[in-house]
Motif scaffolding. Structure first.
Motif, PDB file in Angstrom:
ATOM      1  N   SER A 116      -8.887  12.784   8.998  1.00 35.55           N
ATOM      2  CA  SER A 116      -8.983  13.975   9.871  1.00 35.55           C
ATOM      3  C   SER A 116      -8.029  15.074   9.422  1.00 35.55           C
ATOM      4  N   THR A 117      -8.475  16.301   9.616  1.00 37.49           N
ATOM      5  CA  THR A 117      -7.589  17.452   9.461  1.00 37.49           C
ATOM      6  C   THR A 117      -7.158  17.853  10.872  1.00 37.49           C
ATOM      7  N   SER A 160     -10.355  17.786  13.306  1.00 36.22           N
ATOM      8  CA  SER A 160     -11.633  18.132  12.681  1.00 36.22           C
ATOM      9  C   SER A 160     -12.748  17.187  13.118  1.00 36.22           C
ATOM     10  N   TRP A 186      -8.872  21.464  -0.711  1.00 39.14           N
ATOM     11  CA  TRP A 186      -9.299  22.297   0.423  1.00 39.14           C
ATOM     12  C   TRP A 186     -10.171  23.433  -0.094  1.00 39.14           C
ATOM     13  N   MET A 238      -2.765  16.461   7.549  1.00 38.41           N
ATOM     14  CA  MET A 238      -3.898  15.649   7.092  1.00 38.41           C
ATOM     15  C   MET A 238      -3.577  14.186   7.373  1.00 38.41           C
ATOM     16  N   SER A 265      -4.914  20.521  13.166  1.00 38.31           N
ATOM     17  CA  SER A 265      -4.343  21.851  12.926  1.00 38.31           C
ATOM     18  C   SER A 265      -4.207  22.660  14.208  1.00 38.31           C
ATOM     19  N   THR A 306     -11.374  25.159   8.170  1.00 37.34           N
ATOM     20  CA  THR A 306     -12.189  24.313   7.306  1.00 37.34           C
ATOM     21  C   THR A 306     -11.400  23.038   7.049  1.00 37.34           C
ATOM     22  N   PRO A 307     -11.985  21.862   7.336  1.00 37.22           N
ATOM     23  CA  PRO A 307     -11.211  20.637   7.084  1.00 37.22           C
ATOM     24  C   PRO A 307     -10.975  20.404   5.593  1.00 37.22           C
ATOM     25  N   VAL A 351      -0.798  22.430   9.813  1.00 37.70           N
ATOM     26  CA  VAL A 351      -1.916  21.757   9.143  1.00 37.70           C
ATOM     27  C   VAL A 351      -1.425  20.374   8.722  1.00 37.70           C
ATOM     28  N   SER A 379     -13.337  15.654   2.074  1.00 34.12           N
ATOM     29  CA  SER A 379     -13.265  14.249   2.473  1.00 34.12           C
ATOM     30  C   SER A 379     -12.667  13.459   1.312  1.00 34.12           C
ATOM     31  N   GLU A 412      -8.452  26.522  14.422  1.00 36.70           N
ATOM     32  CA  GLU A 412      -9.662  25.910  13.874  1.00 36.70           C
ATOM     33  C   GLU A 412      -9.761  26.300  12.407  1.00 36.70           C
TER      34      GLU A 412
END
Ligand code: GDP
Length: 395
Positions: free
Chosen positions: A371-372, A328, A272, A296, A374, A379-380, A294, A383, A377
């Protein structure tokens, strides 16, 4: 109360104790015995019967997987194991061993903190062994080694103690050469080579359900000589009873794989790239179940009744039904319809799933693998990079 219900309740209790959780993957070159080993662990934890382990291939949930005899979709399962008088919750993610499914292996690694790498004693480290090790280390996931099919060295190849020891040591050396080569390129990863003395290497036979490691030898009083004698005399049931594979492997998992509280402070900066000084970074590092949610997503699967199920790792906060969560890369929010855990390949709905666990969530219609998800909002996550197979060159 049924046995299964009891196990679910125990899992739910343990989900709130991140120190006693181990999130692990089993990864291997195809046919090295990952599925057979996974079944052993499920049987050892009481999830499937001892007799069916090895035949049922419980982790192969999809019909065509059973037909084709390979595991396609990463399936998850939670189980409990008592180690040093403390019950542990072990969330196991199965990873595909087939060459075409490397992407799924990498995604599974995002969700876990430890990877048990299975290597066939006869074949030794193979190209996919290298790939899965690389995937694990890149994600900051600690490896341990299980050398499988040792029965073949004894009963089929009729190797003597010296020959067998040399072969096993050379497998360990090959794996360590791979690990060292990879970790040298990374500046923030410890020396994660595996070692018999430290107990991060196990040996055995997933087919005949026996295993051995340095700590197990001390516990059971059985050494390699005793094992060779029993295996040679075809006394495999006794071997299984005296030194069961599942105990050897699950003890190793509890002892040597990091729990989420130890793993997340190290892993979060790797996966992250958001503000490391923020409160969110802190709640993720500290596995804070009262922080923002959060989650993932590492896998999406279809359930005929519940529809799409998003599975993945809860890094912070507590997932609950009814939450409205950001996904995300998409606008708006999705509403959580249900949260659950996996038991023997089946999803079991629970009240909530706190940070540090693997969850199965319905209702996240916009989520895809990667996808993140959460409650604020953010920062994802980075990748998930797919590492392709190394080119196989045969002399
Ligand atoms: P995967 O592709 O890594 O999941 O491998 P499987 O668990 O499906 O095993 C591949 C084959 O090896 C099957 O025929 C198993 O019965 C066999 N096998 C697995 N473990 C052992 C073992 O410890 N000893 C022997 N002799 N065969 C094994």
């Amino acid at each position: 109360m049924g046995r299964r219900k009891k196990i679910v309740q125990e899992c739910e209790r343990l989900m709130d104790e991140p120190e006693n959780i181990r999130n692990i993957a089993i990864a291997a070159h195809v046919d090295h015995g990952k599925t057979t080993l996974s079944d052993n662990l499920l049987a050892g934890a009481g999830m499937i019967s001892d007799e069916t382990a090895g035949q049922q291939l419980a982790m192969d949930t999809e019909e065509d997987e059973q037909e084709r005899g390979i595991t396609i979709d990463a399936a998850n399962v939670s189980m409990t194991h008592e180690y040093e008088d403390t019950n542990h919750l072990i969330n196991l993610i199965d990873t595909p061993g087939h060459v075409d499914f490397g992407g799924d292996v990498t995604r599974a690694m995002r969700a876990v903190d430890g990877a048990l790498v299975v290597v066939d004693a006869v074949e030794g480290a193979m190209p996919q062994t290298e790939t899965v090790l690389r995937q694990a280390l890149r994600e900051g996931v600690k490896p341990a080694l299980f050398i499988n099919k040792v029965d073949r060295l004894i009963s089929e190849l009729q190797e003597g103690p010296q020959e067998m020891q040399e072969r096993l040591l050379s497998v360990i050396q090959d794996v360590n050469d791979l690990i060292r080569g990879m970790t040298e390129e990374m500046d923030d990863v410890d020396d994660w080579s595996v070692s018999v003395e430290e107990g991060t290497v196990g040996f055995g036979s997933a087919l005949y359900k026996w295993g051995v490691s340095m700590p197990s030898m001390q516990r059971t009083g059985m050494d390699f000589g005793d094992i060779m004698a029993l295996e040679r005399n075809d006394e495999r049931q006794e071997l299984h009873e005296r030194t069961p594979l599942s105990d050897v492997v699950l003890d190793m998992v509890c002892e040597h794989f990091p729990n989420p509280v130890d793993a997340q402070p190290r892993r979060i900066p790797r996966i992250w790239r958001g503000d490391s000084e923020s409160e969110l970074a802190e709640t993720m590092r500290f596995v804070d179940e009262s922080g923002e949610v959060v989650f993932m997503v590492t896998d999406i699967s279809m359930d005929p009744h519940a529809g799409e199920i998003a599975s993945g790792r809860v890094f912070s906060g507590t997932l609950e039904k009814g939450q409205e969560l950001y996904v995300s890369g998409t606008a708006g929010k999705n509403r959580v319809q249900s949260v659950g855990i996996y038991m023997g390949g089946e999803r079991e709905e629970v009240e909530n799933v706190p940070a540090g666990n693997i969850a199965a969530v319905t209702g996240l219609r916009d989520a895809i693998a990667g996808s993140t998800v959460s409650s604020i909002e953010m920062t994802p996550f980075e990748s998930i990079e797919h590492i392709s197979e190394p080119v196989i060159t045969k002399a």
